[in-house]
Design an enzyme around this catalytic site. Structure first.
Site, PDB file in Angstrom:
ATOM      1  N   SER A 143       1.075  -1.340   0.258  1.00 33.84           N
ATOM      2  CA  SER A 143      -0.205  -0.280  -0.200  1.00 33.84           C
ATOM      3  C   SER A 143       1.164   1.152   0.020  1.00 33.84           C
ATOM      4  CB  SER A 143      -0.858   0.311   1.243  1.00 33.84           C
ATOM      5  OG  SER A 143      -1.623   1.407   1.777  1.00 33.84           O
ATOM      6  N   TYR A 157      -2.463  -2.160   9.537  1.00 29.07           N
ATOM      7  CA  TYR A 157      -2.267  -1.939   8.933  1.00 29.07           C
ATOM      8  C   TYR A 157      -0.632  -1.418   8.184  1.00 29.07           C
ATOM      9  CZ  TYR A 157      -4.404  -1.873   4.133  1.00 29.07           C
ATOM     10  OH  TYR A 157      -4.212  -1.525   2.481  1.00 29.07           O
TER      11      TYR A 157
HETATM   12  P1  NAD Z   1     -11.306  -6.237  -0.566  1.00 31.24           P
HETATM   13  O1  NAD Z   1     -12.316  -5.641   0.491  1.00 31.24           O
HETATM   14  O2  NAD Z   1     -12.608  -5.157  -1.857  1.00 31.24           O
HETATM   15  O3  NAD Z   1     -11.299  -7.653  -1.850  1.00 31.24           O
HETATM   16  C1  NAD Z   1     -10.679  -8.433  -0.625  1.00 31.24           C
HETATM   17  C2  NAD Z   1     -10.804  -9.951  -0.797  1.00 31.24           C
HETATM   18  O4  NAD Z   1      -9.954  -9.975   0.675  1.00 31.24           O
HETATM   19  C3  NAD Z   1     -12.640  -9.706  -0.572  1.00 31.24           C
HETATM   20  O5  NAD Z   1     -13.230 -10.939  -1.053  1.00 31.24           O
HETATM   21  C4  NAD Z   1     -12.463 -10.728   1.637  1.00 31.24           C
HETATM   22  O6  NAD Z   1     -13.152 -11.745   1.497  1.00 31.24           O
HETATM   23  C5  NAD Z   1     -11.152 -11.513   1.217  1.00 31.24           C
HETATM   24  N1  NAD Z   1     -10.129 -11.799   2.242  1.00 31.24           N
HETATM   25  C6  NAD Z   1      -9.842 -11.093   3.375  1.00 31.24           C
HETATM   26  N2  NAD Z   1      -9.338 -11.942   4.411  1.00 31.24           N
HETATM   27  C7  NAD Z   1      -9.386 -12.992   3.869  1.00 31.24           C
HETATM   28  C8  NAD Z   1      -8.357 -14.815   3.826  1.00 31.24           C
HETATM   29  N3  NAD Z   1      -7.790 -14.266   5.430  1.00 31.24           N
HETATM   30  N4  NAD Z   1      -7.574 -15.231   2.923  1.00 31.24           N
HETATM   31  C9  NAD Z   1      -8.406 -14.965   1.589  1.00 31.24           C
HETATM   32  N5  NAD Z   1      -9.378 -13.918   1.399  1.00 31.24           N
HETATM   33  C10 NAD Z   1      -9.612 -13.021   2.576  1.00 31.24           C
HETATM   34  O7  NAD Z   1     -10.099  -5.313  -1.164  1.00 31.24           O
HETATM   35  P2  NAD Z   1      -9.737  -4.404  -1.689  1.00 31.24           P
HETATM   36  O8  NAD Z   1      -9.462  -3.079  -2.306  1.00 31.24           O
HETATM   37  O9  NAD Z   1      -9.482  -4.879  -3.419  1.00 31.24           O
HETATM   38  O10 NAD Z   1      -8.281  -4.872  -0.611  1.00 31.24           O
HETATM   39  C11 NAD Z   1      -7.464  -5.457  -1.700  1.00 31.24           C
HETATM   40  C12 NAD Z   1      -5.358  -5.684  -1.504  1.00 31.24           C
HETATM   41  O11 NAD Z   1      -5.352  -3.931  -1.661  1.00 31.24           O
HETATM   42  C13 NAD Z   1      -5.546  -5.613   0.438  1.00 31.24           C
HETATM   43  O12 NAD Z   1      -4.336  -6.093   0.633  1.00 31.24           O
HETATM   44  C14 NAD Z   1      -5.716  -4.338   0.866  1.00 31.24           C
HETATM   45  O13 NAD Z   1      -4.738  -4.341   1.849  1.00 31.24           O
HETATM   46  C15 NAD Z   1      -4.512  -3.280  -0.663  1.00 31.24           C
HETATM   47  N6  NAD Z   1      -4.920  -1.683  -0.245  1.00 31.24           N
HETATM   48  C16 NAD Z   1      -6.686  -1.508  -1.221  1.00 31.24           C
HETATM   49  C17 NAD Z   1      -6.029   0.125  -0.799  1.00 31.24           C
HETATM   50  C18 NAD Z   1      -7.354   0.687  -1.013  1.00 31.24           C
HETATM   51  O14 NAD Z   1      -8.227   1.614  -0.504  1.00 31.24           O
HETATM   52  N7  NAD Z   1      -8.894  -0.378  -0.861  1.00 31.24           N
HETATM   53  C19 NAD Z   1      -5.192   1.117  -1.108  1.00 31.24           C
HETATM   54  C20 NAD Z   1      -4.305   0.005  -0.382  1.00 31.24           C
HETATM   55  C21 NAD Z   1      -3.454  -1.456  -0.689  1.00 31.24           C
END
Ligand code: NAD
Length: 257
Positions: A143, A157
């Site tokens: 991130s 986080y």
């Molecule tokens: P999201 O919540 O839309 O999707 C995350 C998915 O991961 C969900 O389908 C959830 O069921 C699954 N998940 C959660 N815990 C799990 C586990 N223990 N085992 C297997 N699957 C699991 O989130 P997103 O925004 O698509 O985020 C994806 C990645 O990007 C994450 O690592 C998040 O930290 C990172 N990220 C997100 C953002 C943001 O602003 N959304 C910014 C930077 C980084």
């Protein structure tokens, strides 16, 4: 097609970045192993890939558990014969994650288990499979908070994502001569479930938007395009990178009015 005949495993494939990447990678010719704890969401992604003419399957795994990660890689190889792309993307952001004083140990432990140990376990079981395939690409979702601190704290986080970035650099170095590339993807704030359920009022969203030069949240699709670049041979000389896709946040000091 940029991923013709490739097999890609994507954790967190049931939503957000993971789902958008599954759809995009499949359009580029890859067979997709969608991994998620949420079976309904994982199956829905598979249905969406198939609806656009692609090939995908779903494996249930909690990435914080070694047996689940071992199994997801085994199933990928059994069903599709090999693994070429490992996208360790699953992550959580707990609504009770706060500053050091106010964050409960349980929140810290769970966040580390999914976000950091989950990436370690994906690599632990995925790297031998990539070796068997003659090499491959690993993308670990970190991130922009691995690079910048915020006064709206989420210490567990942030620390977990800093760990993902450091882990990715080290693995990139260790495996560079095995034709295995490892890069950390560093998205900015996205309009996905993960962030929008935390930023649940217009005021909270405004407080974030003011720091983004582009003045808007990113879309999962925009991060998937970057993941595609890292997954494909287009990035053949890129490893150990912190690949930032953040609307300009990390480059900015004062943003436009
Ligand atoms: P999201 O919540 O839309 O999707 C995350 C998915 O991961 C969900 O389908 C959830 O069921 C699954 N998940 C959660 N815990 C799990 C586990 N223990 N085992 C297997 N699957 C699991 O989130 P997103 O925004 O698509 O985020 C994806 C990645 O990007 C994450 O690592 C998040 O930290 C990172 N990220 C997100 C953002 C943001 O602003 N959304 C910014 C930077 C980084």
């Amino acid at each position: 097609m940029r991923l013709k005949d490739k097999v890609a495993l994507i954790t967190g494939g049931g939503s957000g970045i993971g789902r958008a990447s599954a759809l995009l990678f499949a359009q580029e010719g890859a067979s997709i192993v969608v991994v998620d704890v949420d079976d309904a969401a994982g199956h829905e992604t598979v249905r969406m890939v198939e609806a656009q003419g692609g090939q995908a399957m779903c494996v249930h795994a909690d990435v914080s558990k070694g047996t689940d990660c071992k199994n997801m890689v085994m199933v990928a190889e059994q069903v599709y014969g090999r693994l070429n792309i490992l996208f360790n993307n699953a992550g959580i952001l707990d609504s009770h994650d706060d500053d050091a004083v106010n964050t409960e140990e349980e929140v810290w432990d769970l966040t580390m288990a999914v976000n950091l140990k989950g990436v370690f376990l994906g690599c632990k079981y995925g790297i031998p499979a990539l070796r068997r395939a003659g090499g491959g690409s690993i993308i670990n979702t970190a991130s922009f908070v691995a690079l910048l601190g915020a006064a709206t704290p989420q210490v567990a986080y942030t620390a977990s994502k800093g760990g993902v970035l450091a882990l990715s650099r080290e693995l990139a170095t260790v495996h560079a001569r095995e034709n295995i590339r490892v890069n950390a993807l560093c998205p900015g704030p996205l309009r996905t479930e993960l962030l929008m359920k935390i930023l649940d009022t217009p005021e909270k969203r405004r407080r974030r938007l003011v720091h983004i030069p582009m003045g808007r949240f990113g879309e999962a699709q925009e991060v998937a395009q970057a993941a595609l670049y890292l997954a494909s041979d287009d990035s053949s000389y890129v490893t150990g990178a912190a690949f930032v896709v953040d609307g300009g946040i990390t480059g900015a000091y004062v943003t436009p009015e």
